[in-house]
Scaffold this motif. Structure first.
Motif, short mmCIF file in Angstrom:
data_model
loop_
_atom_site.label_atom_id
_atom_site.label_comp_id
_atom_site.label_asym_id
_atom_site.label_seq_id
_atom_site.Cartn_x
_atom_site.Cartn_y
_atom_site.Cartn_z
N ARG A 14 -14.34 -27.28 -36.13
CA ARG A 14 -15.12 -28.49 -36.18
C ARG A 14 -14.96 -29.27 -34.87
O ARG A 14 -13.84 -29.40 -34.37
N TYR A 19 -17.75 -34.52 -35.57
CA TYR A 19 -17.74 -34.09 -36.98
C TYR A 19 -17.40 -35.34 -37.78
O TYR A 19 -16.24 -35.63 -38.07
N HIS A 26 -25.52 -30.83 -40.83
CA HIS A 26 -24.60 -29.98 -40.08
C HIS A 26 -25.36 -29.13 -39.07
O HIS A 26 -26.45 -28.61 -39.37
N LEU A 33 -18.81 -26.61 -35.19
CA LEU A 33 -19.61 -27.28 -36.20
C LEU A 33 -19.68 -28.77 -35.90
O LEU A 33 -18.68 -29.40 -35.52
N ARG A 35 -21.14 -32.47 -37.58
CA ARG A 35 -21.71 -33.18 -38.73
C ARG A 35 -22.06 -34.58 -38.27
O ARG A 35 -21.18 -35.39 -37.96
N GLU A 67 -21.81 -26.83 -44.51
CA GLU A 67 -21.39 -26.02 -43.37
C GLU A 67 -22.00 -24.62 -43.45
O GLU A 67 -22.38 -24.02 -42.44
#
Length: 587
Positions: A14, A19, A26, A33, A35, A67
């Motif tokens: 992440r 995030y 996402h 990743l 968010r 995710e």
């Protein structure tokens, strides 16, 4: 989720900065990743708005909600993080990013259609120090509005140095041709020193208007006051009157019809009452005033230095009355300053001039260049009608005089070179009388090759400019192999010897044409299309129809035969602009 999928997601990480706990969408960039908030992407990006608005399949989460359904981005994590920094900037409108950061943001904003982000990136890039060529390449790559490109093109068109090979390769054929086309239009003939500086009679507005017209962009929508232009506009404000202490010595400054500040010349003074009366009788006061205004509107230093040598031939004889001498002097100056198609033809010996019979060719070429230099310092819209009228009326007789002349540089050659950009010349070059020009100029250049190297850069530039234009229009099929064998090594030498000057640029063009350089072939084809555009493309406003695309012959202007239209409607719409350049052709 299967065990294999679970193991795969464990390998992802992440993003430490973006995030966010309150995020509701996402994204996956590389192995990171993100968010973040859906709101920014729905509000700012048309592309994401359509993508994330799609309803989910029955029983499945919406794309980007988790995710496992993260929207996969084919960009680097670092680049996406920069873009997010625009939305989550803790300093609000204050950014401390460099040109590389904003270039990356501009790329993603263009790709994903973030309109306002793209505008922000451009504004911030305008504040950055970026080489002109690199900035043009960047803006073209991401389709930045022409309003930002015009000032950058203007820098390249205004500078004395021509584009070198590396710059041309970086800019590409289309832009290189545009820069070449603009420089040629602004410089109707080689200028002082061979370095092709912008003529003093042109300002930044003239350059901008020329480029904008070639791009089909309205100058009223372009902002030319950006920091990227590399030049500041002059503030033409009204000056206050000043006294020099003597009666009648006021120098007043007022704006002329073009909005520029001009100086009103003080009243003329005479050495005696006799001189005043004689001159007043010889020239009406209004004509005399016009003569002075013409002097002051031109580059006065250029005019006086240019005509001083010529006027020495009219030095006052010891037994001549001063009043008669001044009348003669004023008439001679007026004949030089009054540039017209007829005056150029007279000085070149194309029409009878009983007063000046017996001029040598050296004197004629001096006078022709003098008038062309004066004309070059006038606004472009005043130059073009004279060039077009001269080409329409005198090309046949000028060509005959050129054929009868000797040497590679003479007054007919200078005039042919000056009007070679006009559609009249392009059409005449296709006639049997004009078809011989390329071969003849190539032969004369080859014959004079041993002496050309010792000429000024300005003269070498003129020779190469005329020959390259002829080779573009007529090709090399008629050029003798023996002449090619002499010219190719010479043009290579002149390209090196005059590096950074017009002579080098024109030598490079001639070399590419004579050797059929594959790398330069697209550029040469672009030049040919540019020169022949008026004869093959509809002259109507914003019309792109050609003879091939329309499937039939285009209508030819019955008067000048040097403009074509797809129909009567477009011809009527184009007439206000075409009228000043339309003359009955004598061929």
């Amino acid at each position: 989720m299967s065990q294999d999928d679970d193991q795969a997601f464990k390998q992802l990480q992440r993003n430490t900065q973006y995030y966010l706990n309150g995020g509701d969408i996402h994204f996956l960039a590389e192995n990171e990743l993100f968010r973040v908030h859906r709101y920014f992407f729905e509000r700012e990006s048309r592309k994401f708005r359509d993508q994330i608005a799609l309803p989910p399949s029955p029983g499945k989460p919406r794309q980007g909600d988790t995710e496992s359904t993260a929207i996969v981005l084919e960009v680097t994590a670092e680049g996406f993080q920069r873009l997010l920094g625009v939305f989550y900037n803790p300093k609000y409108s204050v950014y401390d990013w460099d040109a590389h950061d904003w270039s990356s943001i501009l790329e993603l904003a263009e790709r994903w259609e973030f309109g306002e982000v793209k505008n922000l990136a451009i504004r911030e890039l305008e504040k950055q120090t970026i080489p002109v060529i690199d900035r043009i390449v960047l803006y073209q790559k991401f389709e930045v509005d022409n309003a930002f490109l015009v000032p950058l093109y203007a820098i390249l068109c205004s500078r004395p140095e021509a584009l070198d090979r590396d710059e041309s390769k970086a800019l590409g054929m289309e832009t290189t041709v545009l820069i070449f086309q603009t420089r040629e239009r602004l410089r109707a003939q080689p200028s002082d020193g061979g370095r092709s500086p912008l003529p003093p009679g042109l300002d930044s507005d003239d350059v901008h208007r020329t480029i904008a017209s070639l791009l089909g962009t309205s100058t009223s929508t372009a902002s030319f006051s950006t920091g990227a232009s590399g030049s500041d506009k002059q503030d033409n404000t009204n000056g206050s009157n000043s006294e020099n202490g003597g009666e009648g010595s006021k120098n007043t400054f007022n704006k002329n019809s073009n909005g520029r500040t001009g100086r009103q010349h003080p009243p003329a003074r005479y050495c005696s009452r006799s001189c005043e009366e004689t001159i007043t009788e010889a020239k009406a006061p209004s004509e005399f005033a016009i003569g002075w205004i013409r002097l002051w509107r031109l580059d006065l230093f250029y005019v006086l230095s240019s005509i001083s040598r010529y006027l020495t031939a009219f030095a006052r004889p010891l037994n001549a009355r001063p009043d008669q001498y001044f009348v003669t002097l004023i008439n001679k100056m007026d004949s030089i300053l009054n540039v017209s198609a007829t005056s150029l033809a007279t000085l070149a010996g194309l029409i009878d001039d009983n007063q000046d019979d017996g001029r040598t060719d050296a004197e004629r070429i001096q006078l022709v260049r003098m008038q062309l230099g004066i004309l070059q310092r006038k606004p472009r819209q005043e130059q073009m009608p004279i060039h077009h009228e001269f080409a329409a009326k005198y090309l046949p007789v000028l060509t005959e005089k050129y054929k009868a002349s000797t040497g590679v540089l003479n007054s007919p050659e200078t005039l042919l070179n000056t009007v070679s950009y006009t559609p009249y010349f392009v059409r005449f070059a296709r006639t049997p009388e004009g078809r011989v020009l390329a071969a003849l100029q190539a032969k004369r250049t080859a014959e004079a090759a041993s002496t050309i190297g010792s000429m000024t850069a300005d003269e070498v530039g003129e020779i190469g400019q005329f020959l390259s234009t002829l080779l573009v229009l007529q090709g090399i099929a008629d050029i003798d192999d023996s002449d090619k064998a002499i010219l190719i090594p010479k043009f290579k030498q002149w390209e090196r010897d005059f590096s950074g000057r017009l002579a080098s640029e024109t030598s490079s063009r001639c070399l590419a044409l004579l050797t059929d350089d594959r790398g330069m072939r697209p550029m040469m084809q672009g030049m040919k299309m540019m020169l022949e555009g008026c004869l093959s493309k509809c002259g109507g406003p914003n019309c792109q129809r050609t003879q091939q695309s329309s499937g039939s012959d285009l209508m030819q202007c019955a008067r000048c035969k040097s403009a074509v239209y797809c129909g009567a409607e477009h011809q009527r719409k184009a007439w206000p602009g075409h009228k000043a350049l339309c003359f009955p052709a004598q061929f």
